[in-house]
Write an enzyme that holds these catalytic residues in place. Sequence first.
Site: not given
Ligand code: ATP
Length: 335
Positions: A118, A200, A203
């Site tokens: 980040k 990955k 969002k």
């Molecule tokens: P950002 O990209 O803004 O960091 P994010 O999409 O990773 O956000 P988080 O709020 O950090 O979302 O994650 C929420 C939950 O969803 C966490 O438990 C994270 O491990 C899971 N998660 C997020 N993206 C994935 C993915 N691509 N595959 C599996 N689990 C995910």
Amino acid sequence: MEQTVERKKRIFSGMQPSGELTLGNYLGALKNWIKLQDEYDCMYSIMNMHAITVRQDPAELRKRSLEVLMQYIACGIDPEKSILYFQSHVSAHAELAWILSCNTQMGELSRMTQFKDKSKKHADNINAGLFTYPVLMAADILLYQADLVPVGHDQLQHIELTRDVANRFNFHYGETFTVPEPYIGKTGARVMSLQSPENKMSKSDPNPNGYIWLLDPEEVIIKKFKRAVTDSDTEIRAGEDKPGITNLLTIYAAVTGKTVEEAEKEFSGFGYGNFKQAVGEAVAAELTPVREKFAQLQSDKAYVEDIYKKGAETAAKIASKTLRKVYKKVGFVAW
Ligand code: ATP
Ligand code: LTN
């Protein structure tokens, strides 16, 4: 006869309202949260204090936070079974984070890959909160004496740090915190971007074709799957050399409850085009009821407000117990 009522094990988890929820959030986390509700005492929070480690538009953040809560419920988190609330409504999170930050080393925090990623991504805003983010996350979990934390694969390092901090605190001040375990579901722990399957699905990806938003309409979902990056081969099988196809097989397996091997068999002999269409349709079928329930909730603001207010009240009661204990242990004068 004396009766001992065993406490159900506690689950704590949450997501940041830093963007719209994706299929990655759903398969990696939410789908597991739903399954766990019957067996455990579950608490699911919206981590809005974590979200501001990255610059947010205030009006957007407020709107999105409510939408995340409604998406939790629309996906199947039952407010009758689980405690749902906003992190900022329980001030003990910030208070415990301070104490824990005095028990966490700079070196430990600098090793966190999420911080490294980040700070590269937001080079113009490497704030102290981004650095101490895992301490606040440890506070979230330890406040409720959680036994298990269901998260996606990317959060394992943070849970490991939480365990280290809890053990250290318990060692110095005496038994205070339950040391939590991570809980990773079998399928869908790592959903990758549809456009760059080595990253990955996130969002905060600027390219919307990389992710499926939980509220994307059916035709958009199918279109995004049709555009998914694959390879120049024609074989539908999982393997390290085939990240795009592997990701699609994993997604299909996760939504249908089949194994990846079963999915491989089912699609053997298919062309990529038909395969992508079938995966898109399976995902759309899973998400249509979510979209419908979400629309219903949007027109029932009072119901939603009632849920998060009650949730915060219950959470605050549990949290204040732990916080009082911690204050006593570290030597703060009782009041
Ligand atoms: P950002 O990209 O803004 O960091 P994010 O999409 O990773 O956000 P988080 O709020 O950090 O979302 O994650 C929420 C939950 O969803 C966490 O438990 C994270 O491990 C899971 N998660 C997020 N993206 C994935 C993915 N691509 N595959 C599996 N689990 C995910
Ligand atoms: N860091 C997590 C969100 C998060 C969380 C938590 C998850 C904040 N506090 C406590 C589980 C338990 C993320 O980015 N996914």
